[in-house]
Design a protein around this motif. Structure first.
Motif, PDB file in Angstrom:
ATOM      1  N   VAL A   1       6.811   2.413  -6.386  1.00  0.00           N
ATOM      2  CA  VAL A   1       6.248   3.760  -6.535  1.00  0.00           C
ATOM      3  C   VAL A   1       4.863   3.685  -7.159  1.00  0.00           C
ATOM      4  O   VAL A   1       3.876   4.201  -6.621  1.00  0.00           O
ATOM      5  N   ILE A   2       4.749   2.996  -8.299  1.00  0.00           N
ATOM      6  CA  ILE A   2       3.463   2.978  -8.985  1.00  0.00           C
ATOM      7  C   ILE A   2       2.498   1.980  -8.363  1.00  0.00           C
ATOM      8  O   ILE A   2       1.303   2.246  -8.257  1.00  0.00           O
ATOM      9  N   THR A   3       2.979   0.823  -7.916  1.00  0.00           N
ATOM     10  CA  THR A   3       2.041  -0.149  -7.352  1.00  0.00           C
ATOM     11  C   THR A   3       1.459   0.341  -6.025  1.00  0.00           C
ATOM     12  O   THR A   3       0.308   0.032  -5.702  1.00  0.00           O
ATOM     13  N   GLN A   4       2.231   1.114  -5.267  1.00  0.00           N
ATOM     14  CA  GLN A   4       1.680   1.656  -4.023  1.00  0.00           C
ATOM     15  C   GLN A   4       0.649   2.744  -4.314  1.00  0.00           C
ATOM     16  O   GLN A   4      -0.408   2.779  -3.685  1.00  0.00           O
TER      17      GLN A   4
ATOM     18  N   ALA B   1      -3.246   8.594 -10.573  1.00  0.00           N
ATOM     19  CA  ALA B   1      -2.132   7.734 -10.180  1.00  0.00           C
ATOM     20  C   ALA B   1      -0.931   7.937 -11.095  1.00  0.00           C
ATOM     21  O   ALA B   1       0.218   7.980 -10.629  1.00  0.00           O
ATOM     22  N   ALA B   2      -1.179   8.056 -12.402  1.00  0.00           N
ATOM     23  CA  ALA B   2      -0.082   8.284 -13.343  1.00  0.00           C
ATOM     24  C   ALA B   2       0.618   9.608 -13.046  1.00  0.00           C
ATOM     25  O   ALA B   2       1.856   9.677 -12.985  1.00  0.00           O
ATOM     26  N   ALA B   3      -0.175  10.660 -12.846  1.00  0.00           N
ATOM     27  CA  ALA B   3       0.413  11.971 -12.559  1.00  0.00           C
ATOM     28  C   ALA B   3       1.180  11.952 -11.239  1.00  0.00           C
ATOM     29  O   ALA B   3       2.303  12.474 -11.145  1.00  0.00           O
ATOM     30  N   ALA B   4       0.581  11.343 -10.221  1.00  0.00           N
ATOM     31  CA  ALA B   4       1.228  11.299  -8.905  1.00  0.00           C
ATOM     32  C   ALA B   4       2.516  10.490  -8.946  1.00  0.00           C
ATOM     33  O   ALA B   4       3.533  10.880  -8.348  1.00  0.00           O
TER      34      ALA B   4
ATOM     35  N   ILE C   1       4.762   2.776 -14.845  1.00  0.00           N
ATOM     36  CA  ILE C   1       3.636   3.672 -14.563  1.00  0.00           C
ATOM     37  C   ILE C   1       2.590   3.552 -15.659  1.00  0.00           C
ATOM     38  O   ILE C   1       1.383   3.447 -15.384  1.00  0.00           O
ATOM     39  N   PHE C   2       3.038   3.537 -16.897  1.00  0.00           N
ATOM     40  CA  PHE C   2       2.108   3.425 -18.026  1.00  0.00           C
ATOM     41  C   PHE C   2       1.328   2.106 -17.973  1.00  0.00           C
ATOM     42  O   PHE C   2       0.095   2.085 -18.063  1.00  0.00           O
ATOM     43  N   GLY C   3       2.036   1.008 -17.834  1.00  0.00           N
ATOM     44  CA  GLY C   3       1.379  -0.299 -17.851  1.00  0.00           C
ATOM     45  C   GLY C   3       0.398  -0.495 -16.706  1.00  0.00           C
ATOM     46  O   GLY C   3      -0.744  -0.933 -16.907  1.00  0.00           O
ATOM     47  N   TRP C   4       0.812  -0.147 -15.483  1.00  0.00           N
ATOM     48  CA  TRP C   4      -0.047  -0.377 -14.317  1.00  0.00           C
ATOM     49  C   TRP C   4      -1.262   0.538 -14.291  1.00  0.00           C
ATOM     50  O   TRP C   4      -2.355   0.123 -13.883  1.00  0.00           O
ATOM     51  N   THR C   5      -1.114   1.800 -14.714  1.00  0.00           N
ATOM     52  CA  THR C   5      -2.266   2.703 -14.669  1.00  0.00           C
ATOM     53  C   THR C   5      -3.259   2.423 -15.796  1.00  0.00           C
ATOM     54  O   THR C   5      -4.467   2.590 -15.604  1.00  0.00           O
TER      55      THR C   5
END
Length: 456
Positions: A267-270, A315-318, A346-350
Motif C-alpha cells: 500500500v505505502i510503497t506503491q 502519500a501519507a494521507a493517501a 506509512i510513517f517510516g516510508w514517507t
C-alpha cells in the motif's frame, strides 16, 4: 533536455505508477479470493529469490539508461551505444540464468526455516516459475532502463502499463481455474511482453541497436559491470531487507502473516512509488548535463526536494485512506491487524521520501558510499528486530523497520549533501521539509488512534 519534456516524463511516470498499482491490487484481490491468503504468502516468500537475483545482477542492466543518456549527450565519448546495449543484455541473461539455477536447488533448504512441512511442497513446485521470471525480469529491466536513457519516459510508461494489463487479464482468466500457478504464468508473460514491446520502442529511438542483440564487447563489459558492481553492491545490502523481513514474519506468524505484511507494505510503497517514479526521470537528465551545468543541476534538485516533501505528505494521507479500502478489496473486511501493520510502515516510508532526489543525484555520479551506508543501517535494524522477535519480544521487528528507514533517510542527507555541494539548497528547503515531517507525524498519530478504536 527541454523543461517541457521533463514535465512530460514526470507526468508519464506518475501515470504509470498509478495504473500499475491499481492493477496490482486488483491482481491481489483475484489471487486471494481464488487461491487464498496463504497461497499469496507462499508466493511472496519464494519470490524473494528475484530480489537475490536483482542484487547479484552486476551486468549494469539497471544503469543502462544512464549509459545511453551519457553516450547520446557526448559526455561518454569512449563508449559505443550498440556494444554497450548488447553487452548488458547478454551479460544480464547469463548472470540471471546462473543465479536462477542456483536458487532452484538451494531454495528448498532455505524455505524449511519459514514454512511448515505441509506448505513446503507447494512452494517447491512453484520454483521453476521463479527461475524463468528472474531471467526475463532482468532483461525487461534493462530494456526499460534503456528507454529511460532516451529520455522518453512517456513511451516507457506505455510499455509498462501494457505489460501490467496483460498480466491482470491472464490472472483474471487463469487463477480462478488453476490457482496460484496461473499467477506464475502471468508473472512470466508480463516481462516477456515488456521485452518485446520495449525493444521495439528502444529500436525506434536508437535504430542502430538492430532488432536482435548480437555483439558482446569486453571493454563495454568492464565499464558496465564496474558501474553495476557499485549499484548492485547497494542492492545486495537492500537484499537483507525484504527477504529477511518476510522470513522473520513467516517464522513467527506463518505464511498468512507474510501475506499481511506484503499487502500492508505494498500500500505505502506503491503510493510512495509515484513520487519515486517521478524522481527517476531526473537520472537521464543529470547524466546528460555537462560539468559546467552544475547550477542547473542544483535548481532541478531543489525543485525535486520541495516537490517530494509535498508528495510525502500526500502519500501519507493517501496511504492512510487507502489501507482500509485495500483491506476491503483484498480481504473483504477491514482488518485491524493489517492496519496496525500499515501505519508504522506509512510513517517510516514517507518520512524517508524527501531524501530520494539527493540519493539519485549521488547514484548518477557513481558516488554511492553514503547511499550504501543508508542501506547498511536499515539491514542492521531489521536484523536486530528479527533477533528480538525470535527471542520473544513482540512487534519489535516492525518497530525496527521504522527506525531503520528513519536512520537511512538521515544518512542520505548528512552524507550526500556536503559531498555534492548542496548545503545552500538544503537550507532553502529546510522549512518545507520540517513542515512535511510534522504533518506526517500528526496524520500517522491520528490514524493509529483510529485503528485502536476500530480494534475495540
Amino acid at each position: 533536455m527541454k523543461v517541457g519534456s521533463v514535465s512530460r516524463n514526470t507526468l508519464a511516470a506518475l501515470g504509470q505508477a498509478v495504473l500499475v498499482s491499481a492493477l496490482m491490487f486488483l491482481v491481489y484481490r483475484v489471487v486471494v479470493h481464488s487461491a487464498g491468503l496463504e497461497e499469496l504468502g507462499i508466493w511472496s516468500l519464494i519470490m524473494t529469490g528475484s530480489t537475490v537475483a536483482r542484487a547479484a545482477d552486476v551486468s549494469g542492466a539497471g544503469g543502462l539508461g544512464r549509459f545511453i543518456a551519457m553516450i547520446r549527450a557526448g559526455t561518454d565519448i569512449g563508449s559505443d551505444i550498440v556494444e554497450t546495449t548488447h553487452t548488458v543484455l547478454f551479460t544480464s541473461a547469463a548472470i540471471n540464468l546462473t543465479i536462477g539455477t542456483a536458487l532452484y536447488f538451494l531454495a528448498p533448504f532455505v524455505l524449511r526455516f519459514a514454512l511448515t512441512p505441509e506448505l513446503l511442497p507447494r512452494a517447491i513446485a512453484l520454483l521453476p516459475f521463479v527461475v524463468v521470471i528472474i531471467v526475463l525480469g532482468g532483461l525487461a529491466g534493462a530494456v526499460i532502463s534503456g528507454i529511460d536513457g532516451t529520455q522518453r519516459v512517456d513511451l516507457r510508461a506505455m510499455v509498462a502499463v501494457s505489460s501490467a494489463v496483460v498480466s491482470f487479464l491472464i490472472v483474471l482468466v487463469l487463477v480462478p481455474r488453476i490457482g496460484i500457478v496461473g499467477f506464475g504464468i502471468a508473472q512470466i508473460l508480463s516481462p516477456l511482453v515488456t521485452i518485446i514491446a520495449g525493444w521495439t520502442v528502444l529500436h525506434r529511438q536508437v535504430p542502430e541497436i538492430g532488432w536482435f542483440p548480437c555483439r558482446w564487447q569486453q571493454k563495454a563489459f568492464r565499464v558496465t559491470t564496474g558501474f553495476g558492481l557499485k549499484l548492485n553492491g547497494i542492492s545486495l545490502l537492500n537484499l537483507l531487507f525484504e527477504p529477511l523481513v518476510k522470513f522473520s514474519f513467516g517464522a513467527t506468524g506463518g505464511a498468512s502473516q507474510v501475506a499481511l505484511y506484503e499487502i500492508a507494505s505494498r500500500v505505502i510503497t506503491q503510493i510512495r512509488g509515484f513520487a519515486v517514479a517521478a524522481s527517476m526521470a531526473l537520472i537521464p537528465v543529470f547524466a546528460s548535463l555537462q560539468p559546467h551545468e552544475q547550477a542547473r543541476r542544483i535548481v532541478l534538485l531543489e525543485k525535486a526536494v520541495k516537490a517530494t516533501a509535498y508528495a510525502a505528505v500526500a502519500a501519507a494521507a493517501a496511504a492512510i485512506l487507502l489501507a482500509p479500502i485495500v483491506s476491503l478489496i483484498v480481504l473483504c473486511k477491514v482488518s485491524a491487524p493489517l492496519l496496525y501493520m500499515s501505519v508504522p510502515l506509512i510513517f517510516g516510508w514517507t518520512m524517508q521520501l524527501p531524501t530520494v532526489p539527493v540519493y539519485l543525484a549521488a547514484q548518477t555520479d557513481g558516488r554511492m558510499r553514503w547511499n550504501a551506508l543508508s542501506h547498511i543501517l536499515v539491514a542492521v535494524a531489521v536484523i536486530a528486530g528479527a533477533l528480538l522477535e525470535r527471542a520473544g519480544f513482540a512487534e519489535t521487528l516492525l518497530k525496527s523497520i521504522v527506525v531503520g528507514l528513519l536512520l537511512s533517510g538521515l544518512t542520505v542527507l548528512v552524507g550526500n549533501v556536503p559531498m555534492l555541494g548542496l548545503a545552500d539548497m538544503m537550507k532553502k528547503s529546510k522549512n518545507r521539509l520540517a513542515l512535511a515531517a510534522v504533518v506526517i507525524v500528526l496524520l500517522c498519530a491520528a490514524s493509529w488512534v483510529g485503528v485502536g478504536v476500530l480494534a475495540k
